[in-house]
Design a protein around this motif. Structure first.
Motif, mmCIF file in Angstrom:
data_model
loop_
_atom_site.group_PDB
_atom_site.id
_atom_site.type_symbol
_atom_site.label_atom_id
_atom_site.label_comp_id
_atom_site.label_asym_id
_atom_site.label_seq_id
_atom_site.Cartn_x
_atom_site.Cartn_y
_atom_site.Cartn_z
ATOM 1 N N ASN A 20 74.192 66.293 26.862
ATOM 2 C CA ASN A 20 73.571 65.285 26.015
ATOM 3 C C ASN A 20 72.380 65.911 25.306
ATOM 4 O OD1 ASN A 20 72.915 62.668 24.903
ATOM 5 N ND2 ASN A 20 71.223 62.631 26.346
ATOM 6 N N ARG A 44 80.479 69.810 17.218
ATOM 7 C CA ARG A 44 81.732 69.257 17.734
ATOM 8 C C ARG A 44 82.940 69.807 16.969
ATOM 9 N NH1 ARG A 44 81.745 65.154 21.339
ATOM 10 N NH2 ARG A 44 83.895 64.713 20.713
ATOM 11 N N ARG A 56 84.016 67.092 25.308
ATOM 12 C CA ARG A 56 84.600 65.747 25.368
ATOM 13 C C ARG A 56 83.556 64.705 25.735
ATOM 14 N NH1 ARG A 56 90.148 64.839 28.498
ATOM 15 N NH2 ARG A 56 90.839 65.890 26.598
ATOM 16 N N GLU A 57 82.656 65.037 26.653
ATOM 17 C CA GLU A 57 81.646 64.088 27.106
ATOM 18 C C GLU A 57 80.293 64.306 26.428
ATOM 19 O OE1 GLU A 57 82.492 61.614 28.969
ATOM 20 O OE2 GLU A 57 84.531 62.391 29.145
ATOM 21 N N SER A 59 77.180 64.164 23.925
ATOM 22 C CA SER A 59 76.620 63.060 23.154
ATOM 23 C C SER A 59 75.276 63.466 22.557
ATOM 24 C CB SER A 59 76.450 61.825 24.038
ATOM 25 O OG SER A 59 75.534 62.094 25.091
ATOM 26 N N THR A 61 71.597 61.511 21.590
ATOM 27 C CA THR A 61 70.765 60.314 21.615
ATOM 28 C C THR A 61 69.614 60.492 20.636
ATOM 29 O OG1 THR A 61 71.293 59.869 23.938
ATOM 30 C CG2 THR A 61 69.347 58.794 23.031
ATOM 31 N N VAL A 89 81.087 60.954 14.093
ATOM 32 C CA VAL A 89 80.565 61.078 15.454
ATOM 33 C C VAL A 89 79.914 59.788 15.963
ATOM 34 C CG1 VAL A 89 80.238 63.578 15.346
ATOM 35 C CG2 VAL A 89 78.406 62.062 14.540
ATOM 36 N N GLU A 91 80.939 57.404 17.737
ATOM 37 C CA GLU A 91 81.217 57.102 19.138
ATOM 38 C C GLU A 91 80.385 57.951 20.095
ATOM 39 O OE1 GLU A 91 85.336 57.531 19.911
ATOM 40 O OE2 GLU A 91 85.962 55.967 18.494
ATOM 41 N N HIS A 92 79.822 59.021 19.580
ATOM 42 C CA HIS A 92 79.101 59.964 20.446
ATOM 43 C C HIS A 92 77.600 59.987 20.182
ATOM 44 C CE1 HIS A 92 83.085 61.466 21.462
ATOM 45 N NE2 HIS A 92 83.342 61.516 20.174
ATOM 46 N N LYS A 94 74.085 57.769 20.108
ATOM 47 C CA LYS A 94 73.426 56.539 20.564
ATOM 48 C C LYS A 94 72.034 56.476 19.965
ATOM 49 C CE LYS A 94 71.853 54.183 24.780
ATOM 50 N NZ LYS A 94 71.760 54.271 26.270
#
Length: 216
Positions: A20, A44, A56-57, A59, A61, A89, A91-92, A94
């Motif tokens: 992250n 990505r 895949r995981e 992200s 912020t 992006v 979905e990834h 926040k």
């Protein structure tokens, strides 16, 4: 004197890393937050062409000061959301607006590294807060970060472009231990150079110097 160590003194440090990335700044255009989103999208796209599921995981912020009464804050947040959608992006990514100190500390604790995107910024406290929390920093090679971030030791200083930032981000993705090693060096640098004692000693030396000059 403000010391970043006091901000994270009670933080429960996590030396294990997660994929992250974290950007902390006010939602203002001059903070260049779109750089973090574009760099993350580019990262990505590069890694997706390689074998495995390394990102895949992963992200990003984007957190920071936000006041819904300020037109620029409102407009810029919407611009950033549209950019994330355009870059594919959403979905990834926040967005966290006006997070509390405890929330910010939790974000710092759980990130791989901190992206500091302003160009020609003043001193800037965010890189020091990040390093105090054992996190390396990727920042523009201008302004305050040049004084606080040691390139290739406590993070990376890059040209303010998505490709350069993404290259630095890829180094942490490719070598998780690198973030831990740099994070420890970052913490040491803050303690040695920017602690309350260091600031106090410097301030005291300045006062004594002025005093002796007047006494001569």
């Amino acid at each position: 004197v403000f010391c970043p160590l006091s901000v994270v003194a009670k933080l429960n440090y996590h030396l294990s890393v997660r994929l992250n990335f974290l950007s902390i700044n006010r939602f203002e255009r001059k903070k260049n937050l779109g750089l973090a989103i574009s760099a993350f999208a580019l990262l990505r796209s590069v890694v997706s062409k390689q074998p495995g599921d390394a990102l895949r995981e992963a992200s990003l912020t984007v957190a920071g000061g936000y006041d819904k009464r300020l037109k620029e804050n409102v407009e810029y947040l919407e611009e950033l959301k549209r950019l994330a959608a355009t870059e594919g992006v959403s979905e990834h990514v926040k967005f966290v607006t006006s997070c509390s100190s405890s929330e910010r500390n939790e974000l710092l604790s759980n990130c791989l590294c901190v992206l500091y995107t302003p160009k020609d910024e003043h001193f800037g406290i965010v890189p020091l807060e990040a390093m105090a929390a054992y996190k390396p920093v990727i920042a523009c090679n201008s302004g305050g970060p040049v004084e606080t971030v040691v390139n290739e030791a406590t993070g990376f200083l890059c040209d303010p472009s998505p490709i350069e930032f993404s290259k630095a981000m890829l180094k942490f993705v490719s070598d998780h231990d690198l973030a831990v090693r740099m994070g420890k060096q970052a913490r040491d640098r803050v303690v040695q150079k920017f602690s309350t004692k260091t600031f106090g000693d410097l301030l005291n030396s300045y006062v004594l110097n002025v005093y002796h000059q007047r006494m001569e």
